[in-house]
Structure formats: C-alpha cells, structure tokens
Write an enzyme that holds these catalytic residues in place. Structure first.
Site, PDB file in Angstrom:
ATOM      1  N   GLU A 113      39.548  37.403  41.606  1.00 55.38           N
ATOM      2  CA  GLU A 113      38.317  37.523  42.399  1.00 55.38           C
ATOM      3  C   GLU A 113      38.333  38.825  43.193  1.00 55.38           C
ATOM      4  OE1 GLU A 113      38.068  33.940  44.653  1.00 55.38           O
ATOM      5  OE2 GLU A 113      37.766  32.672  42.877  1.00 55.38           O
ATOM      6  N   HIS A 148      42.619  34.009  45.193  1.00 54.84           N
ATOM      7  CA  HIS A 148      42.702  34.014  43.733  1.00 54.84           C
ATOM      8  C   HIS A 148      42.774  35.453  43.240  1.00 54.84           C
ATOM      9  CE1 HIS A 148      40.439  29.944  44.016  1.00 54.84           C
ATOM     10  NE2 HIS A 148      41.748  29.771  44.127  1.00 54.84           N
ATOM     11  N   GLU A 192      30.835  32.789  49.052  1.00 54.31           N
ATOM     12  CA  GLU A 192      30.923  33.123  47.639  1.00 54.31           C
ATOM     13  C   GLU A 192      29.980  34.281  47.323  1.00 54.31           C
ATOM     14  OE1 GLU A 192      32.794  31.797  45.303  1.00 54.31           O
ATOM     15  OE2 GLU A 192      33.521  29.883  46.121  1.00 54.31           O
TER      16      GLU A 192
END
Length: 624
Positions: A248, A245, A416
């Site tokens: 990010e 993405h 994450e």
C-alpha cells in the site's frame, strides 16, 4: 536460477543466493524473486542475444516469482506470495532489459489472488525507464483483465508493450512504489532543512530484520501546564499510523503530504503545532515493504489483525505502538483525540473513511463529525464507500483495538485512498492519482483537523477580515465609508439670481359624497366627470384653462375664487363646493388654495361575486 552462472550481464541482485540453489527452490511461503533471469527461446543456449529478455525483481520492493515464455513474444508472469504466507498475491514490481528496438511483447500476470480489483476498472500498470524516470500509465487499450480458460479459469492481467530503446532498463509496477530507503532519505532531508526544532525524530523499535521504526513527534505545547485531566488542562494528542501493509505505497505518499504540510510555514500548521501534540509513525512494517510483500511482515503475519495478541518477539513494531497508546491514555497530562490508520484500497476509487459503531448514541454521533467534515473538504471523497461497523473478523485491527481497549474519548478511523483514481464532478469520469494527488489528501487531513477543533470550540474561530475594523483608534462616527476607486471633483455652485417659477393650477376643489365609506369622517372623494369620459377617468379629460390666470403673482395680488370660473357646470348635483373647500391659515398663505383630491378607491369583495353580479356591481358604481 536460469542463466545466472553463464550470464555475461552484470549481476545487480540485492540478495545473496547460494550457488547450489536451483530454480525449483521456491523457499518457504512461495517463490523467491527472480534475479537477473534471461528467458531464451526453446532450443537456444549459450550467450544471451539482444531480444532475450532479462527479468529482475531482486531489489527493494520488488516482486516477481517466475517468468515463462509461452509464445514467440508472449510471457506468463507469476507473482511471488508474501514470505511465509502464500495467501496474498497482488503487488508486482520488476525490471526488464536486454531488449531490441521495436520489440513487442505481451505480459500475462496469471496468479493474482484478488480477482475483484481496480484492474477491471480503468486501472493500468505503471512503467518507466532509465532515460525516462517519471512513472507513466500504460494506455487502457493495451491492458486487458479477463478470466482465462488457458489458466485454469483464473483472472489474468495482460498488457502489451513495445520497447523503443536498447540501452534502457524498463521497470513495471502495479502502483507507485515507496520504499523504506526513500522514507529514510526523506526524513534525513527534512531533518537537515529545519532551521528551528519543529519535530523530533526517534527510533521507537527495531524490526525482525533490524530496521528502524521511526517516530516523528511534534510537540510545541509549552504554554499549558501538564496537570490533572480533571482540571481540563490536559494536552490533546493526535496519532497517525501508516504503512501496515507493504504493497500500500499510496498511503506513504498521503503520510508524507500530511507531515510536510504540518512542519511547514502555513498558518494552519502553526496553529496546530502550538495547541496539539502529534505522534506520526510513517512506516510500521519496514520488513514487508523492503521484501515486496503485499500485507505481511517477515514471518507472514498481517500486522492489521494482531493488535489484540501482539507480542514483543513476533510483532515488535505493533507491540511498541500499543504500549505507547496505553501510556498516553493512562496519563493525567495527555488525552488521545484521534488515531488515524492510513491505508490504500485496491478495489474502490476515491478516498473514504472506515469508522466504528458504539452502543452509546452520543459517542457515535461525536464519532461521525470528523468524517463529515473531511468529506466536505476532500474533492475526491466517495460518500458511498464510507462504512461504520463492529465486525468481529477485524477485531485485531487498529481502529477496533483503540475503541475497545482505550478510553471512550478516542476517535479511531481507517483512512482509505484508492490505488487507482477518483471520480470527477460528473460522477462518471475517473482521474487516476499521481503523487501530488496523494499529497493533497494528506494536506486535506490537516485542514480538517483545524476545522474540527474550531467546530467543537477548542480553538477560537477568527473574525473574518472584512468584519475587522481597519481603524481601531478612530471613533465609529468618523469611519470612512467604502468609496469607489473613481473619484469625482465637486465643483462650487455658481451664484445666480433666484426667480419664482410660474405654477399652474387646475381644478383643485374636492367634492365629497355623503354616501361614501371612508376611514376619515365617513366620506369618499368624488372625482369630476368630464364630457365623454368614463366613470373611472381622472382629470386627464377635463378642459384645461389659461395657465396665466393661475400664476403665483396673480394669486399674491388678489383673492382668487374657483366658484366664479366657467367649469362650474361639471359639478351639478353635488354639494356646495364652498362648504368643502379647504382653506389654509392666512398667516401662511394669503389666498385660499384648495387641496388636490384624495385617491379614489372602491373595494370589491370577489368572494361574494356570482354569475352576473360583476355587471350589477359595475352599474351601481356607475350610477353613484
């Protein structure tokens, strides 16, 4: 665009726009980025004056679709959606110049598509200027995130700012940017600095806009034979995927910390390079990163939802990576152990891992090992955010594709890390991330890999340094003991004449009571009772005698009998002491010396005592 034709300031846009394109031409999928747009107050035209702000987002990773002046010093900013996909709007990155000294403004970001984000929890935008190139967070007191009635009850991010230098160009961003050009420059420097070949850089595929999909391969496993997998001599492969993405950017910092530590000189990196093969793809969506998109590529496709339907024409980067994974999985020489997909989270703090669920209990338990080890090593890890699921809506993501389409030996995770910060030890205070904080997370990932392979006995666990023998050639009986740093000199003992020390003896005879209960012959010693003393007092109250009568020279010269001494009256009513006097052999000591009494012990069973029985028991002991 407004003011482009008559703007005297230099045009720095990276995009080539047609002269006939109007400001209302938003383009397919949403607004285009503003390019050197000067906002003038109503009723003014002509040459731009100082204080008429100039907005620009027509650069790499830039995102700002529109800017409107709604007050004397208040501006409404509209974010540009992803190309060919108006769904995602969160990332912003733009510059402002042509300012006045001490000019105060309020910027309102009015069209964010994700109302639940970290701006509602201590996250603030970043700012830097041309004279101060280091990114800084805006103070929390100047940032507000709220639901605005004036903007159709939508959530609005408002922040106040005061410009202090006229000649500076100010840049605002939602998070630390990491562009495609920065990655290329970093890889070029890293490739030029390596003295020995520690990694191989290659172009795996080309994007729709003809940008490179770089593949970093670290393969130092030369001592093993690449034979059949059944013989347990296969080579283990670890795959790291990053930046699916565009918005990010923290994921790229984590990947850079991982790569930089792995190709360094640390002993952990040396062990991992010699035993495993690493395949690192630092930027899978270069087009989305360059364009400033939030999640999608050039044609509006979310690359983390198309792994099961990827094609060579629509998703060339994903298609190439998927073929590589299948080739390694079907090989008899290699086995994929891990597939890490690194992302940045915009609504949660700290670092955490998403995993899969399996019907096989043993595979699921094996899948839980690495997250537990990573949680123990990472100080910013948030256990409550960790999740393992098999959601059908995410069937096209990396970890779901790897666990369903590849072998059951693969552990696929989504790592994450927060765009904002992490909790400190008190669990309440939040420390915002910096570049070093993201690099540290990448290094922690490398350390956890070493700990995992030692945990499953793939790598040998080294002996701690304090257990190793310092002198291997010396016999064990001659090993030196640990000594203190301060050494004392041992002086020789002086030659002196020995003299016998006088020894004083008191009453050393023993009187036994035949009614006692002893383990040795059924007798217990009865201690003498002096005048005015209690039944439980010992020799301390007995009258002392002249110590010269019991000196060792007197005992050596004549026999000494304690029965002729005046303390005989203390033993009235007892057996003859002479019968119980213990005599030592005459070849050792010539005189007859009595032994000291044994300790007197009386056992009372407290479980059998009732009210008043303790006094009765004490009287019985006193009369005995």
């Amino acid at each position: 665009m407004i003011g482009i034709a008559c703007d005297p300031l230099r045009h720095t846009s990276m995009y080539e726009r047609m002269q006939e394109e109007s400001e209302d031409s938003d383009g397919e999928g949403g607004l285009g980025n503003v390019s050197r747009v000067i906002i003038r107050p109503p009723g003014q035209s002509g040459k731009a004056k100082r204080g008429h702000l100039c907005f620009d987002a027509a650069f790499e990773t830039g995102n700002l679709g529109k800017a409107d002046l709604v007050g004397d010093f208040e501006y409404d900013l509209y974010l540009r959606p992803d190309t060919c996909n108006p769904r995602y709007r969160f990332w912003f990155n733009f510059t402002v110049d042509n300012v006045k000294v001490d000019q105060r403004v309020i910027f309102n970001v009015v069209n964010m598509s994700k109302p639940r984000n970290l701006f509602n929890s201590n996250l603030t935008p970043l700012v830097k200027s041309s004279s101060r190139p280091k990114w800084q967070r805006l103070p929390k007191k100047n940032v507000f995130y709220y639901r605005s009635i004036l903007h159709q009850n939508q959530y609005v991010l408002s922040f106040a700012f005061s410009f202090d230098k006229e000649d500076d160009v100010y840049q605002f961003a939602a998070a630390l940017p990491y562009s495609y050009s920065r990655l290329q420059s970093y890889l070029n420097v890293l490739d030029a600095k390596q003295t020995e070949l520690r990694f191989k850089r290659s172009v795996m595929a080309k994007t729709l806009q003809n940008r490179n999909l770089d593949l970093i391969t670290i393969d130092h496993v030369t001592g093993k034979m690449k034979t059949n997998r059944i013989e347990k001599s296969f080579i283990r492969v670890i795959v790291v995927i990053c930046r699916l993405h565009g918005a990010e950017a923290p994921a790229s910092f984590v990947c850079q910390g991982f790569l930089e530590f792995l190709v360094g000189n640390h002993p952990i990196a040396n062990v991992l390079r010699e035993n495993f093969v690493f395949k690192i793809l630092p930027m899978v969506n270069p087009d989305g990163v360059f364009l400033g998109n939030n999640r999608c590529n050039l044609i509006g496709q979310d690359l983390n939802r198309v792994w099961h339907i990827a094609t060579e024409y629509s998703h060339p980067t994903v298609f190439a990576i998927r073929n590589m994974l299948k080739e390694l999985d079907n090989s008899d020489s290699y086995q994929i152990d891990f597939v890490f997909d690194i992302h940045a989270h915009t609504s949660m703090h700290g670092s955490f891992i998403y995993g899969n669920t399996y019907e096989d209990v043993y595979r699921y338990e094996r899948h839980l090992v690495f997250p537990r080890l990573f949680a123990a090593n990472a100080a910013d890890y948030v256990q409550s955010n960790m999740m393992f699921n098999a959601d059908e809506r995410k069937i096209g993501c990396v970890r779901r594709f790897c666990c369903e389409r590849l072998s059951d030996t693969i552990n696929s995770y989504t790592l994450e890390i927060s765009v904002g910060g992490h909790y400190l030890r008190d669990g309440k205070t939040i420390a915002l991330y910096t570049e070093d904080g993201y690099y540290r997370c990448g290094r922690t990932l490398v350390r956890t890999l070493l700990q995992y392979y030692r945990f499953i006995n793939v790598l040998a666990v080294p002996v701690p340094p304090d257990i190793r023998q310092k002198h291997k050639n010396r016999p064990r009986t001659h090993q030196s003991r640990s000594r203190s740093k301060t050494r004392y000199e041992v002086k020789p003992r002086p030659q002196t004449t020995r003299y016998y020390a006088p020894i004083s003896y008191m009453n050393i005879s023993i009187n036994y009571d035949s009614c006692g209960s002893s383990d040795e012959g059924g007798f217990s010693p009865l201690r003498p009772k002096g005048p005015g003393c209690s039944h439980f007092s010992g020799y301390r109250s007995i009258g002392r005698h002249d110590p010269e009568q019991f000196t060792l020279p007197i005992i050596n010269t004549k026999r000494y009998d304690t029965l002729n001494q005046p303390h005989e009256g203390f033993y009235k009513g007892s057996r003859s002491i002479a019968e119980k006097t213990i005599k030592l052999p005459t070849h050792i000591y010539e005189p007859s010396v009595n032994m000291p009494p044994k300790p007197y012990l009386s056992i009372i069973d407290l479980n059998q005592l009732t009210r008043g029985s303790l006094n009765v028991k004490s009287n019985i002991l006193g009369n005995s």
